[in-house]
Design an enzyme around this catalytic site. Structure first.
Site, PDB file in Angstrom:
ATOM      1  N   ARG A 140       0.810  -1.222   0.000  1.00  0.00           N
ATOM      2  CA  ARG A 140       0.000   0.000   0.000  1.00  0.00           C
ATOM      3  C   ARG A 140       0.836   1.261   0.000  1.00  0.00           C
ATOM      4  NH1 ARG A 140      -2.882  -0.707   5.391  1.00  0.00           N
ATOM      5  NH2 ARG A 140      -0.808  -1.510   5.828  1.00  0.00           N
TER       6      ARG A 140
ATOM      7  N   GLU B 269       6.584   7.389  11.918  1.00  0.00           N
ATOM      8  CA  GLU B 269       6.296   8.427  12.905  1.00  0.00           C
ATOM      9  C   GLU B 269       7.294   9.550  12.676  1.00  0.00           C
ATOM     10  OE1 GLU B 269       7.092   8.035  17.402  1.00  0.00           O
ATOM     11  OE2 GLU B 269       5.044   7.286  17.083  1.00  0.00           O
TER      12      GLU B 269
ATOM     13  N   GLN C  35       5.119  26.405  15.611  1.00  0.00           N
ATOM     14  CA  GLN C  35       4.887  26.808  14.225  1.00  0.00           C
ATOM     15  C   GLN C  35       5.532  25.812  13.277  1.00  0.00           C
ATOM     16  OE1 GLN C  35       5.574  31.006  13.382  1.00  0.00           O
ATOM     17  NE2 GLN C  35       6.474  30.505  11.419  1.00  0.00           N
ATOM     18  N   ASP C  36       4.804  25.448  12.229  1.00  0.00           N
ATOM     19  CA  ASP C  36       5.349  24.615  11.153  1.00  0.00           C
ATOM     20  C   ASP C  36       5.465  25.468   9.897  1.00  0.00           C
ATOM     21  OD1 ASP C  36       5.495  22.338  12.695  1.00  0.00           O
ATOM     22  OD2 ASP C  36       3.745  21.380  11.824  1.00  0.00           O
ATOM     23  N   ASN C  37       6.591  25.335   9.208  1.00  0.00           N
ATOM     24  CA  ASN C  37       6.825  26.034   7.943  1.00  0.00           C
ATOM     25  C   ASN C  37       7.143  25.009   6.873  1.00  0.00           C
ATOM     26  OD1 ASN C  37       6.711  28.486   9.410  1.00  0.00           O
ATOM     27  ND2 ASN C  37       8.899  28.400   9.812  1.00  0.00           N
TER      28      ASN C  37
ATOM     29  N   LYS D  66      14.777  24.243  15.821  1.00  0.00           N
ATOM     30  CA  LYS D  66      14.050  23.708  14.669  1.00  0.00           C
ATOM     31  C   LYS D  66      14.217  22.202  14.574  1.00  0.00           C
ATOM     32  CE  LYS D  66      14.857  27.844  11.886  1.00  0.00           C
ATOM     33  NZ  LYS D  66      15.596  28.401  10.751  1.00  0.00           N
TER      34      LYS D  66
ATOM     35  N   HIS E 112      21.055  28.519  10.053  1.00  0.00           N
ATOM     36  CA  HIS E 112      20.572  27.352   9.334  1.00  0.00           C
ATOM     37  C   HIS E 112      20.298  27.674   7.874  1.00  0.00           C
ATOM     38  CE1 HIS E 112      17.156  24.860   7.846  1.00  0.00           C
ATOM     39  NE2 HIS E 112      17.964  23.906   8.262  1.00  0.00           N
TER      40      HIS E 112
ATOM     41  N   GLU F  29      15.115  38.856  12.377  1.00  0.00           N
ATOM     42  CA  GLU F  29      15.855  38.061  11.390  1.00  0.00           C
ATOM     43  C   GLU F  29      17.344  38.360  11.465  1.00  0.00           C
ATOM     44  OE1 GLU F  29      14.293  39.132   7.551  1.00  0.00           O
ATOM     45  OE2 GLU F  29      12.850  37.498   7.614  1.00  0.00           O
TER      46      GLU F  29
ATOM     47  N   LYS G 123      18.122  38.919  -0.994  1.00  0.00           N
ATOM     48  CA  LYS G 123      18.208  39.171   0.447  1.00  0.00           C
ATOM     49  C   LYS G 123      19.363  38.377   1.074  1.00  0.00           C
ATOM     50  CE  LYS G 123      15.167  38.519   4.393  1.00  0.00           C
ATOM     51  NZ  LYS G 123      13.804  38.184   4.791  1.00  0.00           N
ATOM     52  N   ASP G 124      19.546  37.128   0.645  1.00  0.00           N
ATOM     53  CA  ASP G 124      20.620  36.296   1.204  1.00  0.00           C
ATOM     54  C   ASP G 124      21.996  36.692   0.684  1.00  0.00           C
ATOM     55  OD1 ASP G 124      18.747  34.952   2.691  1.00  0.00           O
ATOM     56  OD2 ASP G 124      18.832  33.103   1.523  1.00  0.00           O
TER      57      ASP G 124
END
Length: 180
Positions: free
Chosen positions: A23, A28, A46-48, A71, A118, A142, A166-167
């Protein structure tokens, strides 16, 4: 679940047991109970998610205190080279980087504690990257380091990354004063 503690203090990689049959597959992807067994008790708020084409490089980013974030990062589709840099001035590994390949086949997860910059580069098209964060994003907090810093000498395993404007203007490590 296999738990690997990396050479930089506080950094862990988790590789779950994946159950497969005709299937499909099941695993997990998160367990607060398993993390607590090794002392990780962050509250995840928070999840991104980001989607990237091959060669997209995002980072090196962090949130300054009091909005600093731990994170849990993983790849749900594709592969990415994940990079973290220790920016904790009192740490024995201050300024050291670590790279871990995250991929959807292995389902591995990297725990990045507070006090690290990161970033990652997508190694395949349509790489889907997931971040679970211990604090809410705050635009005024930031921070970051230049991805191609000669002092850090990170091997991103690509030659011509797609990096945001920006980076490209983030400071170099030699000019950096850590907020941690």
């Amino acid at each position: 679940m296999e738990i690997k503690e990396h050479a930089i203090s506080g950094v862990f990689e988790f590789t779950p047991r994946v159950f497969t049959d005709a299937r499909g597959a099941f695993f997990e992807s998160f367990s607060a109970r398993e993390l607590a067994k090794i002392g990780i008790t962050d509250e995840w708020v928070q999840d991104n998610q980001s989607s990237s084409a091959r060669g997209v490089l995002r980072g090196l980013h962090f949130q300054k205190p009091p909005y600093a974030q731990a994170k849990l990062v993983r790849v749900a589709a594709g592969r990415a080279l994940d990079i973290i840099v220790d920016i904790r001035p009192g740490s024995a590994t201050y300024g050291r980087s670590l790279s871990v390949e995250l991929d959807a086949q292995r389902c591995n997860v990297l725990y990045v504690p507070i006090g690290f910059a990161h970033g990652f580069v997508a190694l395949e098209d349509d790489t889907l990257f997931l971040y679970k964060c211990s604090n809410y994003y705050h635009p005024g907090s930031e921070g970051g380091l230049h991805w191609n810093d000669p002092t850090l000498n990170i091997d991103w395993q690509i030659t011509d990354p797609n990096v945001s404007d920006k980076d490209l203007i983030l400071p170099f490590f030699a000019d950096f004063k850590s907020p941690f």
